[in-house]
Design a protein around this motif. Structure first.
Motif, PDB file in Angstrom:
ATOM      1  N   GLY A 225       5.292  -6.760  -5.133  1.00 50.77           N
ATOM      2  CA  GLY A 225       6.740  -6.683  -5.229  1.00 50.77           C
ATOM      3  C   GLY A 225       7.309  -5.353  -5.639  1.00 50.77           C
ATOM      4  O   GLY A 225       8.528  -5.206  -5.748  1.00 50.77           O
ATOM      5  N   ARG A 226       6.454  -4.356  -5.906  1.00 52.35           N
ATOM      6  CA  ARG A 226       7.000  -3.033  -6.238  1.00 52.35           C
ATOM      7  C   ARG A 226       7.901  -2.556  -5.109  1.00 52.35           C
ATOM      8  O   ARG A 226       9.006  -2.082  -5.329  1.00 52.35           O
ATOM      9  N   PHE A 227       7.388  -2.670  -3.873  1.00 53.88           N
ATOM     10  CA  PHE A 227       8.190  -2.444  -2.675  1.00 53.88           C
ATOM     11  C   PHE A 227       8.080  -3.731  -1.858  1.00 53.88           C
ATOM     12  O   PHE A 227       7.097  -3.928  -1.139  1.00 53.88           O
ATOM     13  N   PRO A 228       9.051  -4.616  -1.950  1.00 59.12           N
ATOM     14  CA  PRO A 228       8.891  -5.991  -1.453  1.00 59.12           C
ATOM     15  C   PRO A 228       8.639  -6.113   0.037  1.00 59.12           C
ATOM     16  O   PRO A 228       8.041  -7.096   0.476  1.00 59.12           O
ATOM     17  N   ARG A 229       9.078  -5.148   0.833  1.00 60.93           N
ATOM     18  CA  ARG A 229       8.887  -5.235   2.282  1.00 60.93           C
ATOM     19  C   ARG A 229       7.698  -4.410   2.785  1.00 60.93           C
ATOM     20  O   ARG A 229       7.498  -4.293   3.992  1.00 60.93           O
ATOM     21  N   LEU A 230       6.930  -3.854   1.880  1.00 56.84           N
ATOM     22  CA  LEU A 230       5.814  -2.984   2.273  1.00 56.84           C
ATOM     23  C   LEU A 230       4.787  -3.753   3.106  1.00 56.84           C
ATOM     24  O   LEU A 230       4.315  -4.819   2.705  1.00 56.84           O
ATOM     25  N   ARG A 231       4.455  -3.185   4.270  1.00 56.36           N
ATOM     26  CA  ARG A 231       3.464  -3.807   5.147  1.00 56.36           C
ATOM     27  C   ARG A 231       2.292  -2.885   5.454  1.00 56.36           C
ATOM     28  O   ARG A 231       1.261  -3.326   5.920  1.00 56.36           O
ATOM     29  N   HIS A 232       2.473  -1.586   5.229  1.00 56.54           N
ATOM     30  CA  HIS A 232       1.378  -0.631   5.431  1.00 56.54           C
ATOM     31  C   HIS A 232       1.272   0.253   4.202  1.00 56.54           C
ATOM     32  O   HIS A 232       2.256   0.839   3.748  1.00 56.54           O
ATOM     33  N   LEU A 233       0.048   0.350   3.666  1.00 55.67           N
ATOM     34  CA  LEU A 233      -0.205   1.229   2.527  1.00 55.67           C
ATOM     35  C   LEU A 233      -1.368   2.142   2.860  1.00 55.67           C
ATOM     36  O   LEU A 233      -2.451   1.687   3.240  1.00 55.67           O
ATOM     37  N   GLY A 234      -1.145   3.447   2.734  1.00 51.55           N
ATOM     38  CA  GLY A 234      -2.193   4.431   2.934  1.00 51.55           C
ATOM     39  C   GLY A 234      -2.401   5.239   1.663  1.00 51.55           C
ATOM     40  O   GLY A 234      -1.489   5.946   1.230  1.00 51.55           O
ATOM     41  N   LEU A 235      -3.569   5.107   1.058  1.00 50.27           N
ATOM     42  CA  LEU A 235      -3.972   5.944  -0.075  1.00 50.27           C
ATOM     43  C   LEU A 235      -5.151   6.754   0.426  1.00 50.27           C
ATOM     44  O   LEU A 235      -6.304   6.331   0.349  1.00 50.27           O
ATOM     45  N   ARG A 236      -4.864   7.925   0.959  1.00 45.81           N
ATOM     46  CA  ARG A 236      -5.802   8.665   1.788  1.00 45.81           C
ATOM     47  C   ARG A 236      -6.247   9.963   1.115  1.00 45.81           C
ATOM     48  O   ARG A 236      -5.639  10.434   0.175  1.00 45.81           O
ATOM     49  N   ASP A 237      -7.329  10.533   1.666  1.00 43.20           N
ATOM     50  CA  ASP A 237      -7.701  11.912   1.361  1.00 43.20           C
ATOM     51  C   ASP A 237      -7.968  12.116  -0.131  1.00 43.20           C
ATOM     52  O   ASP A 237      -7.520  13.097  -0.711  1.00 43.20           O
TER      53      ASP A 237
ATOM     54  N   ALA B 236     -12.045   0.113  -4.997  1.00 38.39           N
ATOM     55  CA  ALA B 236     -12.312  -0.953  -5.964  1.00 38.39           C
ATOM     56  C   ALA B 236     -11.012  -1.499  -6.552  1.00 38.39           C
ATOM     57  O   ALA B 236     -10.870  -2.712  -6.761  1.00 38.39           O
ATOM     58  N   ALA B 237     -10.057  -0.600  -6.817  1.00 35.83           N
ATOM     59  CA  ALA B 237      -8.764  -1.054  -7.345  1.00 35.83           C
ATOM     60  C   ALA B 237      -7.990  -1.848  -6.297  1.00 35.83           C
ATOM     61  O   ALA B 237      -7.380  -2.883  -6.592  1.00 35.83           O
ATOM     62  N   VAL B 238      -8.008  -1.363  -5.064  1.00 39.85           N
ATOM     63  CA  VAL B 238      -7.305  -2.049  -3.979  1.00 39.85           C
ATOM     64  C   VAL B 238      -7.916  -3.424  -3.726  1.00 39.85           C
ATOM     65  O   VAL B 238      -7.210  -4.386  -3.391  1.00 39.85           O
ATOM     66  N   ALA B 239      -9.233  -3.552  -3.912  1.00 43.65           N
ATOM     67  CA  ALA B 239      -9.920  -4.814  -3.632  1.00 43.65           C
ATOM     68  C   ALA B 239      -9.386  -5.964  -4.473  1.00 43.65           C
ATOM     69  O   ALA B 239      -9.519  -7.127  -4.094  1.00 43.65           O
ATOM     70  N   ARG B 240      -8.771  -5.640  -5.606  1.00 37.08           N
ATOM     71  CA  ARG B 240      -8.217  -6.684  -6.465  1.00 37.08           C
ATOM     72  C   ARG B 240      -6.704  -6.527  -6.661  1.00 37.08           C
ATOM     73  O   ARG B 240      -6.119  -7.196  -7.522  1.00 37.08           O
ATOM     74  N   ALA B 241      -6.068  -5.654  -5.884  1.00 38.53           N
ATOM     75  CA  ALA B 241      -4.656  -5.349  -6.084  1.00 38.53           C
ATOM     76  C   ALA B 241      -3.752  -6.431  -5.494  1.00 38.53           C
ATOM     77  O   ALA B 241      -3.932  -6.843  -4.345  1.00 38.53           O
ATOM     78  N   PRO B 242      -2.761  -6.876  -6.236  1.00 36.45           N
ATOM     79  CA  PRO B 242      -1.848  -7.901  -5.730  1.00 36.45           C
ATOM     80  C   PRO B 242      -1.091  -7.493  -4.469  1.00 36.45           C
ATOM     81  O   PRO B 242      -0.767  -8.343  -3.638  1.00 36.45           O
ATOM     82  N   VAL B 243      -0.815  -6.197  -4.287  1.00 36.76           N
ATOM     83  CA  VAL B 243      -0.017  -5.763  -3.142  1.00 36.76           C
ATOM     84  C   VAL B 243      -0.689  -6.063  -1.816  1.00 36.76           C
ATOM     85  O   VAL B 243      -0.019  -6.217  -0.785  1.00 36.76           O
ATOM     86  N   VAL B 244      -2.012  -6.177  -1.805  1.00 43.82           N
ATOM     87  CA  VAL B 244      -2.740  -6.338  -0.546  1.00 43.82           C
ATOM     88  C   VAL B 244      -2.319  -7.596   0.199  1.00 43.82           C
ATOM     89  O   VAL B 244      -2.295  -7.629   1.425  1.00 43.82           O
ATOM     90  N   ALA B 245      -1.949  -8.641  -0.520  1.00 41.85           N
ATOM     91  CA  ALA B 245      -1.580  -9.905   0.119  1.00 41.85           C
ATOM     92  C   ALA B 245      -0.372  -9.761   1.040  1.00 41.85           C
ATOM     93  O   ALA B 245      -0.227 -10.525   1.994  1.00 41.85           O
ATOM     94  N   GLN B 246       0.496  -8.792   0.790  1.00 42.04           N
ATOM     95  CA  GLN B 246       1.695  -8.627   1.611  1.00 42.04           C
ATOM     96  C   GLN B 246       1.509  -7.620   2.744  1.00 42.04           C
ATOM     97  O   GLN B 246       2.401  -7.440   3.565  1.00 42.04           O
ATOM     98  N   LEU B 247       0.341  -6.967   2.795  1.00 41.66           N
ATOM     99  CA  LEU B 247       0.119  -5.912   3.777  1.00 41.66           C
ATOM    100  C   LEU B 247      -0.336  -6.457   5.120  1.00 41.66           C
ATOM    101  O   LEU B 247      -0.967  -7.512   5.203  1.00 41.66           O
ATOM    102  N   GLU B 248      -0.041  -5.672   6.165  1.00 44.88           N
ATOM    103  CA  GLU B 248      -0.588  -5.915   7.502  1.00 44.88           C
ATOM    104  C   GLU B 248      -1.639  -4.882   7.864  1.00 44.88           C
ATOM    105  O   GLU B 248      -2.488  -5.134   8.719  1.00 44.88           O
ATOM    106  N   SER B 249      -1.565  -3.710   7.237  1.00 49.84           N
ATOM    107  CA  SER B 249      -2.557  -2.667   7.490  1.00 49.84           C
ATOM    108  C   SER B 249      -2.788  -1.873   6.215  1.00 49.84           C
ATOM    109  O   SER B 249      -1.888  -1.710   5.389  1.00 49.84           O
TER     110      SER B 249
END
Length: 323
Positions: free
Chosen positions: A218-230, A239-252
């Motif tokens: 819900g930090r960004f409620p409409r977020l569908r793509h998250l890139g934490l790159r490079d 490892a953090a993303v593997a348990r992150a709540p935001v992943v449930a709302q993502l499409e990519s």
């Protein structure tokens, strides 16, 4: 690595150069200025015509029906681009002449013009405030600002913008202050967030603690793509993303261009289900062949990009974009 090729397409439109040479005719696209993304560059391909960015922008506004312009790409703002970047202030000053601007790419500089960590960008918050209808903002560079204990000023200070849908920050080293400020922004329509974290040697000092707010639900409620790159800490990020709540709302999800290896891949496999994703980008990685096979088979129906393997046996790992 740097960026080697100028954009040829942006915001779903072909990129067309506005001629820096005043003797050249206007491109045919001037008859329909919203059909293309206009590129303003004072020294593209080493062709310098003694104009800095304010002069080039003024000529563009005079020669092209600016009310119809929807997408802009900026390049080098001076012959060598070493002085302070004025692009943000210059655009804010003429915001009333660009009422239809929906997409902006700041600093499409490539190798031969500048390295990513040498492109200094001022606070772009005033640009967002001046263009409330801006839906896409792409920025290449690192924050400028006075040296101080807490680091340089952020690329975007905390603000609210109700129209922004896509935000991409490309840097060889993005200071933690920008990450923290971004987490404080109110961007209710943001659907695509992409960040190049970079190397600490070039300012990319963000930690998992800095990134944690971006991984909240819900930090960004409409977020569908998250890139934490490079990132040099790509395994820890995975490892953090593997348990992150935001992943449930993502499409990519994009964890590419960094130092991802078996440790990070194993964390993704052991973490929350990822089968709802359409795409998972892990390209430019250090994953071993055996672990790669496990990842490829883990989530049927998910497009997993494991291209550009760098060799799992290498002791020293490199990110794709740094200096």
């Amino acid at each position: 690595m740097a960026f080697y090729h100028h954009l040829t397409e942006f915001a779903g439109r072909p990129v067309v150069d506005f001629p820096a040479d005043p003797a050249l005719p206007l491109p045919a696209a001037a008859a329909d200025p919203g059909s293309v993304a206009w590129r303003l560059d004072c020294n593209k391909d080493g062709e310098y015509f003694d104009r800095d960015f304010p002069e080039l922008l003024a000529a563009f506004l005079d020669r092209v029906p600016s009310a119809g312009v929807e997408a802009l790409v900026t390049g080098q703002w001076l012959e060598w681009g070493e002085d302070d970047c004025t692009v943000a202030d210059d655009l804010v000053a003429v915001a009333d002449r660009l009422p239809g601007l929906r997409a902006l790419f700041v600093n499409d500089l490539v190798d031969g013009q500048s390295q990513p960590s040498w492109i200094y960008v001022p606070d772009l918050g005033p640009v967002l405030e001046a263009f409330p209808n801006l839906a896409e903002l792409w920025v290449r560079g690192t924050p400028e600002g006075r040296a101080r204990a807490e680091g340089p000023d952020p690329l975007i200070a905390p603000l609210k913008h109700s129209g922004l849908r896509t935000l991409v920050l490309q840097s060889g080293g993005l200071p933690a202050g920008t990450i923290r400020a971004l987490a404080e922004c109110d961007l209710p329509e943001l659907t695509h967030l992409e960040i190049f974290l970079g190397d600490p040697l070039y300012g990319g000092d963000a930690t998992l603690e800095d990134l944690a707010p971006l991984l909240e639900a819900g930090r960004f409620p409409r977020l569908r793509h998250l890139g934490l790159r490079d990132a040099l800490i790509q395994d820890a990020i995975a490892a953090a993303v593997a348990r992150a709540p935001v992943v449930a709302q993502l499409e990519s999800l994009d964890l590419s261009l960094g130092t991802l290896g078996d440790e990070g891949a194993a964390a993704l496999l052991a973490g929350q289900p990822l089968g709802h994703l359409r795409r998972l980008d892990l390209s430019h990685h250090y994953i071993s062949p055996g672990m790669r096979t496990r990842v490829e088979q883990a989530w049927p129906g998910v497009e997993v990009d494991l291209s550009d393997g760098q060799g799992s046996g290498r002791r020293r790992r490199y990110i794709a974009v740094a200096e």
